[in-house]
Motif scaffolding. Sequence first.
Motif, PDB file in Angstrom:
ATOM      1  N   ASP A 285      51.133  34.352  18.368  1.00 53.59           N
ATOM      2  CA  ASP A 285      51.091  35.437  17.389  1.00 53.59           C
ATOM      3  C   ASP A 285      49.688  36.028  17.294  1.00 53.59           C
ATOM      4  OD1 ASP A 285      53.777  35.201  16.784  1.00 53.59           O
ATOM      5  OD2 ASP A 285      53.451  33.890  15.052  1.00 53.59           O
ATOM      6  N   MET A 286      48.665  35.174  17.279  1.00 55.22           N
ATOM      7  CA  MET A 286      47.289  35.667  17.197  1.00 55.22           C
ATOM      8  C   MET A 286      46.917  36.465  18.445  1.00 55.22           C
ATOM      9  SD  MET A 286      45.086  32.637  15.317  1.00 55.22           S
ATOM     10  CE  MET A 286      45.553  31.313  16.442  1.00 55.22           C
ATOM     11  N   ILE A 287      47.315  35.982  19.603  1.00 50.66           N
ATOM     12  CA  ILE A 287      47.023  36.693  20.850  1.00 50.66           C
ATOM     13  C   ILE A 287      47.744  38.029  20.870  1.00 50.66           C
ATOM     14  CG2 ILE A 287      47.417  36.639  23.345  1.00 50.66           C
ATOM     15  CD1 ILE A 287      46.877  33.582  23.168  1.00 50.66           C
ATOM     16  N   ASN A 288      49.003  38.053  20.464  1.00 52.37           N
ATOM     17  CA  ASN A 288      49.748  39.315  20.423  1.00 52.37           C
ATOM     18  C   ASN A 288      49.069  40.331  19.524  1.00 52.37           C
ATOM     19  OD1 ASN A 288      51.706  38.365  22.165  1.00 52.37           O
ATOM     20  ND2 ASN A 288      53.228  37.970  20.579  1.00 52.37           N
ATOM     21  N   GLN A 289      48.635  39.873  18.367  1.00 48.55           N
ATOM     22  CA  GLN A 289      47.971  40.775  17.431  1.00 48.55           C
ATOM     23  C   GLN A 289      46.687  41.328  18.032  1.00 48.55           C
ATOM     24  OE1 GLN A 289      47.338  39.069  13.553  1.00 48.55           O
ATOM     25  NE2 GLN A 289      46.081  40.762  12.834  1.00 48.55           N
ATOM     26  N   GLU A 290      45.909  40.461  18.682  1.00 56.15           N
ATOM     27  CA  GLU A 290      44.648  40.904  19.268  1.00 56.15           C
ATOM     28  C   GLU A 290      44.887  41.823  20.467  1.00 56.15           C
ATOM     29  OE1 GLU A 290      40.524  41.291  19.557  1.00 56.15           O
ATOM     30  OE2 GLU A 290      41.833  40.580  17.942  1.00 56.15           O
ATOM     31  N   VAL A 291      45.898  41.519  21.275  1.00 62.69           N
ATOM     32  CA  VAL A 291      46.213  42.375  22.418  1.00 62.69           C
ATOM     33  C   VAL A 291      46.601  43.775  21.934  1.00 62.69           C
ATOM     34  CG1 VAL A 291      47.926  42.763  24.243  1.00 62.69           C
ATOM     35  CG2 VAL A 291      46.816  40.535  24.021  1.00 62.69           C
ATOM     36  N   ARG A 292      47.415  43.843  20.901  1.00 55.39           N
ATOM     37  CA  ARG A 292      47.792  45.161  20.372  1.00 55.39           C
ATOM     38  C   ARG A 292      46.575  45.919  19.853  1.00 55.39           C
ATOM     39  NH1 ARG A 292      52.596  42.290  18.617  1.00 55.39           N
ATOM     40  NH2 ARG A 292      51.541  41.687  16.689  1.00 55.39           N
ATOM     41  N   ALA A 293      45.695  45.215  19.146  1.00 60.93           N
ATOM     42  CA  ALA A 293      44.497  45.860  18.606  1.00 60.93           C
ATOM     43  C   ALA A 293      43.583  46.349  19.722  1.00 60.93           C
ATOM     44  CB  ALA A 293      43.759  44.899  17.686  1.00 60.93           C
ATOM     45  N   LEU A 294      43.400  45.537  20.748  1.00 59.49           N
ATOM     46  CA  LEU A 294      42.512  45.927  21.850  1.00 59.49           C
ATOM     47  C   LEU A 294      43.105  47.085  22.650  1.00 59.49           C
ATOM     48  CD1 LEU A 294      41.325  42.412  23.107  1.00 59.49           C
ATOM     49  CD2 LEU A 294      39.929  44.156  21.981  1.00 59.49           C
ATOM     50  N   ARG A 295      44.408  47.098  22.814  1.00 57.74           N
ATOM     51  CA  ARG A 295      45.034  48.192  23.562  1.00 57.74           C
ATOM     52  C   ARG A 295      44.948  49.498  22.795  1.00 57.74           C
ATOM     53  NH1 ARG A 295      50.191  44.719  25.973  1.00 57.74           N
ATOM     54  NH2 ARG A 295      49.030  43.846  27.754  1.00 57.74           N
ATOM     55  N   GLN A 296      45.035  49.417  21.472  1.00 56.49           N
ATOM     56  CA  GLN A 296      44.844  50.623  20.675  1.00 56.49           C
ATOM     57  C   GLN A 296      43.399  51.096  20.754  1.00 56.49           C
ATOM     58  OE1 GLN A 296      46.224  49.613  16.746  1.00 56.49           O
ATOM     59  NE2 GLN A 296      48.391  49.688  17.319  1.00 56.49           N
ATOM     60  N   ALA A 297      42.455  50.158  20.682  1.00 60.69           N
ATOM     61  CA  ALA A 297      41.043  50.518  20.777  1.00 60.69           C
ATOM     62  C   ALA A 297      40.692  51.080  22.147  1.00 60.69           C
ATOM     63  CB  ALA A 297      40.176  49.294  20.477  1.00 60.69           C
ATOM     64  N   GLN A 298      41.385  50.599  23.161  1.00 63.45           N
ATOM     65  CA  GLN A 298      41.105  51.040  24.520  1.00 63.45           C
ATOM     66  C   GLN A 298      41.335  52.541  24.680  1.00 63.45           C
ATOM     67  OE1 GLN A 298      43.268  48.787  27.420  1.00 63.45           O
ATOM     68  NE2 GLN A 298      42.750  50.142  29.117  1.00 63.45           N
ATOM     69  N   GLN A 299      42.273  53.094  23.905  1.00 67.45           N
ATOM     70  CA  GLN A 299      42.545  54.527  23.980  1.00 67.45           C
ATOM     71  C   GLN A 299      41.326  55.339  23.543  1.00 67.45           C
ATOM     72  OE1 GLN A 299      46.077  55.106  21.643  1.00 67.45           O
ATOM     73  NE2 GLN A 299      47.340  53.802  22.960  1.00 67.45           N
ATOM     74  N   GLY A 300      40.467  54.718  22.754  1.00 66.62           N
ATOM     75  CA  GLY A 300      39.232  55.385  22.353  1.00 66.62           C
ATOM     76  C   GLY A 300      38.032  54.820  23.067  1.00 66.62           C
ATOM     77  N   ALA A 301      38.217  54.352  24.297  1.00 64.49           N
ATOM     78  CA  ALA A 301      37.142  53.777  25.122  1.00 64.49           C
ATOM     79  C   ALA A 301      36.554  52.528  24.490  1.00 64.49           C
ATOM     80  CB  ALA A 301      36.041  54.817  25.371  1.00 64.49           C
ATOM     81  N   GLY A 302      37.394  51.779  23.762  1.00 68.69           N
ATOM     82  CA  GLY A 302      36.944  50.523  23.182  1.00 68.69           C
ATOM     83  C   GLY A 302      37.087  49.381  24.168  1.00 68.69           C
ATOM     84  N   PRO A 303      36.868  48.129  23.727  1.00 66.62           N
ATOM     85  CA  PRO A 303      36.979  46.971  24.616  1.00 66.62           C
ATOM     86  C   PRO A 303      38.404  46.806  25.141  1.00 66.62           C
ATOM     87  CG  PRO A 303      36.809  46.264  22.336  1.00 66.62           C
ATOM     88  CD  PRO A 303      36.534  47.731  22.349  1.00 66.62           C
TER      89      PRO A 303
END
Length: 358
Positions: free
Chosen positions: A269-287
């Motif tokens: 669950d923690m990994i899923n949450q972090e993966v979703r957050a990072l993929r959203q951030a990636q759209q704005g050139a995030g990590p």
Amino acid sequence: MSELLSQSMQKPPGDPTAASRKEDHIELAFRSQVNRIELDARFDYEPMLAAHPLPGSLPSSPFGDKTMKAPLWVSSMTGGTEKAYVINQNLGRACAEFGLGMGLGSCRPLLYGDDRLVDFDIRPITGDEVPLYANLGVAQVQELLDEGRIGEISEMVTALRVDGLIIHVNPLQEAMQPEGDRFTATPLQTVKDTLAELPELPVIVKAVGQGMGPASLSALLKLPLLAIDTAANGGTNFSKLELLRGDELRAQAYAPVVQLGHSAEEMVDMINQEVRALRQAQQGAGPQVQCEHLIVSGGIQTFLDGFYLTQKSQLPAVYGQASAFLRYAREDYATLQRYVETQLRGLELAHAYLRPRF
């Protein structure tokens, strides 16, 4: 006329097992009651939508540059003893026959000589098609880095003909062990330095029996790792193992330590949450999420546990077991073979008839 009628009413030979089977049903009926509160609420059971799956019908699981025939990983266990030779030989045969992936036990003895090389040298048994990984503790990797000997990892990987390296991270185990190693750098820094020094080496980072929390997982997901292995609390707890090796006073004083950590489902669950957050951030050139795979292990008791958690994972996932394999690998190969067959058949039935509820 009556003779013709009699002949027309004759029935074909019946099921020769019917009577004994019905007797079994009568005798076993009262022992086969299931309490409704024990129903597995993780799944919808859909018996109308599939025929019985054929043996060998599981979807394959790409892992690095190899492909597993089933999403089942033989988690790192043992090496460097006489018993380990038999265990690893049996496990290697199972990986070859069923197309499973495997992590070797700690290869630390190989840093001090080749006396126990035979325990770990199972590539001739597994064949080249299945994923096979060496394994070192983060303390040993840090020592190699500090002493400018990191190239010895490449030499070990070449000698064993493995696909890469598992780095296991175990600060609480080392702290509970009287003769344990002491870290002078953070495990995260040691992993980063290893990736920088050996950029072509596929690396898996594995917890050891107590899992990892969200900050550790977040940091690892951003690194170019092949996989994270959860090794969650709920399976073999190596902090507890070390306390059992020591004196009673220490065991009582540090007993609460073994209850620390995270379960496999919590980590997914923690990994899923972090993966979703990072993929959203990636759209704005995030990590970005750079880690490619997840090995879900630690307290995986049945194929239903493995099926549920691998299906739930946002990352491509397989599931690992250690103690279950160890229990059967100590016996003759036929016993281990039968165990693996039952697990894979269970997975085939799960894919056919179960729909996980997330």
